[in-house]
Scaffold this motif. Structure first.
Motif, PDB file in Angstrom:
ATOM      1  N   ALA A  30     -21.588  46.839 -41.058  1.00 44.55           N
ATOM      2  CA  ALA A  30     -21.177  47.131 -42.438  1.00 44.55           C
ATOM      3  C   ALA A  30     -21.465  45.940 -43.346  1.00 44.55           C
ATOM      4  O   ALA A  30     -21.994  46.101 -44.458  1.00 44.55           O
ATOM      5  CB  ALA A  30     -19.684  47.467 -42.477  1.00 44.55           C
ATOM      6  N   ALA A  31     -21.124  44.736 -42.859  1.00 43.91           N
ATOM      7  CA  ALA A  31     -21.360  43.538 -43.668  1.00 43.91           C
ATOM      8  C   ALA A  31     -22.851  43.388 -43.950  1.00 43.91           C
ATOM      9  O   ALA A  31     -23.264  43.129 -45.087  1.00 43.91           O
ATOM     10  CB  ALA A  31     -20.820  42.304 -42.938  1.00 43.91           C
ATOM     11  N   ALA A 397      -9.503  43.290 -36.470  1.00 44.21           N
ATOM     12  CA  ALA A 397      -8.238  42.544 -36.479  1.00 44.21           C
ATOM     13  C   ALA A 397      -7.804  42.172 -37.886  1.00 44.21           C
ATOM     14  O   ALA A 397      -6.623  41.917 -38.128  1.00 44.21           O
ATOM     15  CB  ALA A 397      -8.368  41.284 -35.628  1.00 44.21           C
ATOM     16  N   THR A 398      -8.735  42.138 -38.837  1.00 42.17           N
ATOM     17  CA  THR A 398      -8.383  41.713 -40.194  1.00 42.17           C
ATOM     18  C   THR A 398      -8.225  42.915 -41.135  1.00 42.17           C
ATOM     19  O   THR A 398      -8.237  42.753 -42.353  1.00 42.17           O
ATOM     20  CB  THR A 398      -9.462  40.766 -40.768  1.00 42.17           C
ATOM     21  N   ALA A 399      -8.109  44.108 -40.551  1.00 44.80           N
ATOM     22  CA  ALA A 399      -8.184  45.323 -41.372  1.00 44.80           C
ATOM     23  C   ALA A 399      -6.825  45.849 -41.825  1.00 44.80           C
ATOM     24  O   ALA A 399      -6.739  47.003 -42.264  1.00 44.80           O
ATOM     25  CB  ALA A 399      -8.959  46.405 -40.633  1.00 44.80           C
ATOM     26  N   GLY A 400      -5.756  45.066 -41.741  1.00 43.21           N
ATOM     27  CA  GLY A 400      -4.448  45.520 -42.222  1.00 43.21           C
ATOM     28  C   GLY A 400      -4.053  46.842 -41.575  1.00 43.21           C
ATOM     29  O   GLY A 400      -4.086  46.974 -40.351  1.00 43.21           O
ATOM     30  N   ALA A 412     -13.333  46.022 -43.220  1.00 49.46           N
ATOM     31  CA  ALA A 412     -13.196  44.559 -43.154  1.00 49.46           C
ATOM     32  C   ALA A 412     -14.564  43.891 -43.298  1.00 49.46           C
ATOM     33  O   ALA A 412     -14.695  42.857 -43.960  1.00 49.46           O
ATOM     34  CB  ALA A 412     -12.538  44.158 -41.838  1.00 49.46           C
ATOM     35  N   GLY A 413     -15.580  44.470 -42.678  1.00 51.99           N
ATOM     36  CA  GLY A 413     -16.938  43.916 -42.804  1.00 51.99           C
ATOM     37  C   GLY A 413     -17.411  43.979 -44.244  1.00 51.99           C
ATOM     38  O   GLY A 413     -18.015  43.027 -44.759  1.00 51.99           O
ATOM     39  N   ARG A 414     -17.099  45.083 -44.905  1.00 57.78           N
ATOM     40  CA  ARG A 414     -17.488  45.215 -46.318  1.00 57.78           C
ATOM     41  C   ARG A 414     -16.759  44.187 -47.178  1.00 57.78           C
ATOM     42  O   ARG A 414     -17.345  43.600 -48.096  1.00 57.78           O
ATOM     43  CB  ARG A 414     -17.171  46.632 -46.823  1.00 57.78           C
ATOM     44  N   ALA A 415     -15.485  43.983 -46.892  1.00 56.69           N
ATOM     45  CA  ALA A 415     -14.705  43.010 -47.687  1.00 56.69           C
ATOM     46  C   ALA A 415     -15.284  41.611 -47.506  1.00 56.69           C
ATOM     47  O   ALA A 415     -15.385  40.833 -48.468  1.00 56.69           O
ATOM     48  CB  ALA A 415     -13.233  43.047 -47.252  1.00 56.69           C
TER      49      ALA A 415
END
Ligand code: FAD
Length: 425
Positions: A30-31, A397-400, A412-415
């Motif tokens: 995604a990133a 893991a960082t996706a809330g 998370a990858g997009r963020a």
């Protein structure tokens, strides 16, 4: 996708890419897509010989099954619904539908015990509706504490198959915020879909990253093929890999990031597929059996899903860790012993192969997905804080509330890509 990589042997030359993305799972893909769309040159370094990470459709036994992610969770807001549509990949809201039976010690569980189980199961949700977690967090085990030593393990046993972790290591606050919604299946394989979505990106396989230096103006990343430099780096490897120290950071990660890693563990949801030939034991395709005699050693079996010659077992928590460490031979013995008691000893002859992607011992995963420890639900946001304006940790893991999922990893990858895009080129 390029399989080989020619990297520069040393430092002191211009950056080869704007951004290096580490890991070609859902988050890394995604990133990389978003960076490409923003006109940034992104190179993805992937340790494995395949794309998709913990989304993996395994066809090693012939009939394919999803050895990692299988459901597009909370489909109402999951980006994979649209991605599948764009790629012309069908999704389905129908499960296999062959029925569900519960066993204890290989025998059908008595009705009274089933009722008791069902009553206990609802306890987590019921308590989460009324408990006040604003002042302090609890573990799920503490949440169930007054149920007593008999019922509490039964009430929490379902978490072994969803979160993959023991109840004392699950934050109630984090569990409470996880998103819920409709689940969809990808009949051709969720892992296949994720891998397809990686097409067209500059992904370099067989490139385990061993060091990330961020002491200079940008970053330099080391793999067995050499060193690569860029302005920024998005690290999407699983938390288990970071915790194991498989990647050296120079200088070391800041104390805040290390503290965040201390607050997150990895569950051990584990699937094991058996190839079963020549005998269906009179069982309708798509039937599920649950061996629930011992709540700590719960084992679910999906028998002949989608009419395939497979039995896919899954379990979680410490029991799954034990099996992962024991290896495929011991796992096969264990599963055929359980199945023999339920459907007869001929199963031993009918099993002709095993596929055991033991995520817990897998060096590029070190667990199934992230689980916040009690009191540490803020660790997810803390882990996502940019480091030195050029290192970005992303992934499920960082996706809330979207943590533990492919959809969450993608968001998370997009963020992370959006945060990188805000750095001046
Ligand atoms: C058994 C199981 C069942 C699951 N079921 C579901 C489900 O039904 N639905 C759902 O949405 N989610 C499910 N999940 C979770 C889902 O698979 C993950 O949340 C998601 O795939 C994580 O994506 P990611 O990009 O964050 O990490 P990953 O997919 O793990 O990608 C990280 C990548 O980094 C690579 N890597 C690791 N170390 C290095 C290194 N040193 N150098 C370079 N590359 C490295 C890895 O090989 C990997 O490809 C399941 C997971 C498991 C294990």
């Amino acid at each position: 996708m390029a399989a080989a990589l020619t990297l520069s042997p040393g430092q002191g030359h211009a950056a080869e890419a704007d951004v290096i993305v580490i890991g070609a799972g859902a988050a890394g893909i995604a990133a990389a897509h978003d960076l490409k769309a923003a006109g940034r040159k992104a190179i993805v370094l992937e340790a494995r010989s395949r794309v998709g990470g913990r989304a993996f459709t395994d066809a090693s036994l012939g009939p394919a099954y999803d050895a990692g992610a299988m459901f597009i969770h909370w489909a109402e807001r999951n980006p994979w619904v649209q991605i599948a549509r764009d790629l012309g990949v069908a999704t389905s809201d129908e499960t296999w539908g062959g029925g569900f039976r519960v066993f204890a010690g290989g025998q059908p569980m008595a009705d009274a015990d089933r009722q008791r189980r069902r009553g206990a199961f609802g306890q987590i949700d019921r308590r989460l509706e009324t408990v006040d977690l604003t002042k302090r967090d609890l573990s799920i085990r503490d949440l169930l504490g007054d149920l007593g030593p008999d019922l509490a393990p039964i009430a929490s046993s379902g978490l072994l198959l969803s979160i993959g972790e023991e109840s004392e290591r699950i934050s109630a606050r984090d569990y409470q915020r996880l998103w819920a919604g409709e689940d969809l299946l990808v009949p051709s394989g969720y892992g296949n879909l994720v891998a397809r979505h990686g097409a067209g990106l500059d992904i370099r396989l067989n490139q385990p990253v061993s060091e990330i230096r961020w002491d200079g103006p940008g970053v330099s990343v080391t793999t067995p093929s050499g060193m690569l430099r860029a302005q920024a780096c998005i690290v999407t490897v699983p938390v288990g890999v970071l915790k194991a120290g498989a990647i050296r950071f120079t200088p070391a990660l800041p104390a805040r990031t290390r503290d965040a890693l201390d607050g997150i563990g990895m569950g051990a949801l584990t699937k094991i597929a058996l190839k079963v030939e020549g005998n269906r034991f009179g069982i309708s395709p798509g039937t599920s059996f649950l061996e629930a005699g011992s709540p700590k050693r719960l084992m679910n079996f999906d028998l002949f899903p989608d009419d395939k010659d497979l039995i896919v077992a899954f379990c979680g928590g410490d029991h799954a860790r034990e099996l992962s460490l024991a290896g495929p031979g011991a796992a096969r013995d264990h599963l055929t012993t359980l199945l023999s008691a339920m459907i007869g000893s001929d199963i031993r002859k009918a099993v002709t192969g095993i596929s055991f992607p033991a995520w817990w011992t897998d060096p590029f995963s070190r667990g199934s997905y992230s689980v916040c420890l009690p009191g540490r639900e803020a660790a997810r946001e803390q882990l996502a804080e940019p480091i030195g304006g050029r290192l970005f940790i992303a992934g499920e893991a960082t996706a809330g509330g979207g943590a533990m999922t492919v959809g969450g990893a993608t968001l998370a990858g997009r963020a992370a890509a959006a945060a990188v895009a805000r750095i001046k080129a």
